[in-house]
Design a protein around this motif. Sequence first.
Motif, short mmCIF file in Angstrom:
data_model
loop_
_atom_site.label_atom_id
_atom_site.label_comp_id
_atom_site.label_asym_id
_atom_site.label_seq_id
_atom_site.Cartn_x
_atom_site.Cartn_y
_atom_site.Cartn_z
N LEU A 93 0.83 -1.06 0.09
CA LEU A 93 0.08 0.03 0.09
C LEU A 93 0.90 1.24 0.11
O LEU A 93 2.00 1.33 0.64
N PRO A 94 0.50 2.29 -0.75
CA PRO A 94 1.33 3.70 -0.60
C PRO A 94 1.29 4.17 0.65
O PRO A 94 0.22 4.22 1.56
N GLY A 115 -1.99 -5.03 18.67
CA GLY A 115 -2.85 -6.02 19.19
C GLY A 115 -3.90 -6.31 18.22
O GLY A 115 -4.81 -7.07 18.37
N ARG A 116 -3.60 -5.99 17.03
CA ARG A 116 -4.70 -6.45 15.84
C ARG A 116 -3.86 -7.33 15.11
O ARG A 116 -2.70 -6.99 15.00
N PRO A 117 -4.54 -8.18 14.12
CA PRO A 117 -3.94 -9.12 13.26
C PRO A 117 -3.17 -8.31 12.05
O PRO A 117 -3.53 -8.83 10.97
N VAL A 118 -2.59 -7.31 11.98
CA VAL A 118 -2.23 -6.31 10.81
C VAL A 118 -0.97 -5.78 11.20
O VAL A 118 -0.81 -5.40 12.41
N ALA A 119 0.00 -5.99 10.67
CA ALA A 119 1.51 -5.48 10.85
C ALA A 119 1.90 -4.90 9.57
O ALA A 119 1.37 -4.90 8.56
N LEU A 120 3.13 -4.23 9.81
CA LEU A 120 3.61 -3.32 8.62
C LEU A 120 5.05 -4.32 8.26
O LEU A 120 5.77 -4.59 9.15
N SER A 121 5.24 -4.16 7.08
CA SER A 121 6.60 -4.44 6.45
C SER A 121 7.17 -3.49 5.59
O SER A 121 6.79 -2.78 4.91
N ILE A 122 8.67 -3.40 5.77
CA ILE A 122 9.24 -2.40 4.67
C ILE A 122 9.70 -3.16 3.41
O ILE A 122 10.62 -4.09 3.48
N ASP A 123 9.08 -2.60 2.54
CA ASP A 123 9.44 -3.46 1.14
C ASP A 123 10.62 -2.60 0.20
O ASP A 123 10.96 -1.62 0.51
N ASN A 124 11.54 -3.64 -0.52
CA ASN A 124 12.26 -3.09 -1.36
C ASN A 124 13.31 -2.29 -0.89
O ASN A 124 14.05 -1.29 -1.33
N VAL A 125 13.89 -2.96 0.09
CA VAL A 125 15.02 -2.21 1.14
C VAL A 125 16.44 -2.46 0.41
O VAL A 125 16.79 -3.62 -0.06
N GLY A 126 17.01 -1.26 0.15
CA GLY A 126 18.07 -1.45 -0.58
C GLY A 126 19.39 -0.41 0.35
O GLY A 126 19.63 -0.95 1.61
N MET A 127 20.11 0.69 -0.33
CA MET A 127 21.14 1.25 0.30
C MET A 127 20.67 2.13 1.38
O MET A 127 21.68 2.45 2.05
N GLU A 128 19.24 2.12 1.51
CA GLU A 128 18.98 3.09 2.61
C GLU A 128 18.82 2.23 4.01
O GLU A 128 18.40 2.96 4.92
N ILE A 144 -0.23 -8.39 6.18
CA ILE A 144 0.94 -7.42 6.16
C ILE A 144 0.92 -6.45 5.24
O ILE A 144 0.60 -6.61 4.18
N VAL A 145 0.86 -5.29 5.85
CA VAL A 145 1.00 -4.17 4.95
C VAL A 145 2.16 -3.79 4.52
O VAL A 145 3.06 -3.38 5.31
N GLU A 146 2.66 -3.84 3.39
CA GLU A 146 3.87 -3.46 2.85
C GLU A 146 4.06 -2.05 2.39
O GLU A 146 3.40 -1.71 1.47
N ILE A 147 5.12 -1.37 2.79
CA ILE A 147 5.43 -0.32 2.41
C ILE A 147 6.63 0.07 1.88
O ILE A 147 7.73 -0.51 2.31
N ASP A 148 6.69 0.79 0.59
CA ASP A 148 8.06 0.70 -0.28
C ASP A 148 8.81 1.71 0.78
O ASP A 148 8.92 2.62 1.47
N ALA A 149 10.34 1.12 0.79
CA ALA A 149 11.37 1.61 1.73
C ALA A 149 11.67 3.09 1.49
O ALA A 149 11.90 3.92 2.25
N ALA A 150 11.86 3.55 0.06
CA ALA A 150 11.78 4.94 -0.14
C ALA A 150 10.97 5.85 0.49
O ALA A 150 11.17 6.92 0.83
N GLU A 151 9.57 5.56 0.31
CA GLU A 151 8.47 6.27 1.03
C GLU A 151 8.76 6.09 2.58
O GLU A 151 8.49 7.18 3.35
N ALA A 152 8.84 4.79 3.22
CA ALA A 152 8.88 4.74 4.51
C ALA A 152 9.98 5.44 5.26
O ALA A 152 9.60 6.06 6.34
N VAL A 153 11.37 5.48 4.74
CA VAL A 153 12.32 6.29 5.58
C VAL A 153 12.10 7.78 5.52
O VAL A 153 12.56 8.54 6.17
N ARG A 154 11.20 8.35 4.44
CA ARG A 154 10.81 9.87 4.33
C ARG A 154 9.65 10.06 5.60
O ARG A 154 9.49 11.29 5.65
#
Length: 389
Positions: free
Chosen positions: A229-230, A281-294, A257-267
């Motif tokens: 998701l964006p 406490g909910r069955p929803v968690a965040l994942s950071i996707d496409n992690v590279g040099m950041e 699992i809600v994936e957030i692009d690394a470039a957006e997440a670090v900003r």
Amino acid sequence: MDSVTPEDAIKLAAIRRKTDVCVLDAQQQMRTFLADTLEELGFVTCECAHLAELPAVLGSRLPDIVVIGPSGGGIEACEIVELLAADDFDGHVLMLGSRVSPMVAAVRELGKGLGLRMLPLLATPFGRDDVRACIAALVPSALTPIYPANAAEALAATTLELLYQPKIDTRTLGLSGAEALMRPLHSPAHVSPNDTPCLGPVLEIVEQAISDWRYFAARYGHFEIAINLPIAFVQDPEAIKKLCQQIPEQSAFGGLIVEIDAAEAVRNLRPVRDVARLLRGRPVALSIDNVGMEWPLLSELDEFPFVEIKVARQLVGGCAGDRRKQAICRRIIDLADAVGARSVAEGVENRSDLVAVLEMGFSLAQGSLLAAPMSSPRSARSSVQAHRS
């Protein structure tokens, strides 16, 4: 369950998808050369060192091509051809050997006489270009592009199909879950990125993904669904509220699992952290996707909001022969271990990288070598209903 060895992983990964080519040769070096060359062309391969191993391959997933290597010539090659004919093999047979060898010529004539589809001889000596040229007509056609399912693609949902890229547990090579992906069904229209995505289409995708989870859970047991998701959607309190309302109340729900692009997440680390707190406490968690040099920026966080770190395919692809990529991957894995998160290798496309991924200690892996994207059960049901009507 006991962990699998890299050698077991290669064998199991080869049969997770339809086996396209079976390479049969007594010499390991020759099998590896042929398998690597064929995989570069888009085939999925398995290997047999001896005739005795071939029936198991034919009995599990019938290959499209059987390659009989140079060391398989002579009496054993005749037995291979006879076995294929007895098994009603309807694929192609590619034989490698000398043009002037009477035995090679006799085996090829035997195959033709038994009704096998014998390809032109690949004469020794040969190189990669010769292999490519010999089977050029059989090279798999390019797959339709597949994109992570996000709000932008959702805006063109009328032309997109929801697929699921399996996530494989590297300890057991068992199915852990899947990431929702989008693929154009017809001519893919260009979709521009949208900084303020429409809430409705995204929630419709989430709704379908959760609906499909019920099918996967019934078939595979514990199963997680991931969706990319964006950041604009994640930062919208109303969107998160509606997202949580769609989560099933069954205790068996494997989690979203809600994936957030690394470039957006670090900003946007602060709002991402706030969302992670909201989801506790909910069955929803965040994942950071496409992690590279950041990745070093993530190591500076006092409170780590992600349950999963997905390493970009640019780092995973070719890591087997690149010490620099391996060093970066190991540091990301160490970071994940330190904060209690899972590490995921994206884009595992060949056997060498698979072995490297296993040896480095990734928690999960994704890629065409391990498993092809699975169709949405809803799409499959729709196709059956349309066919019946």
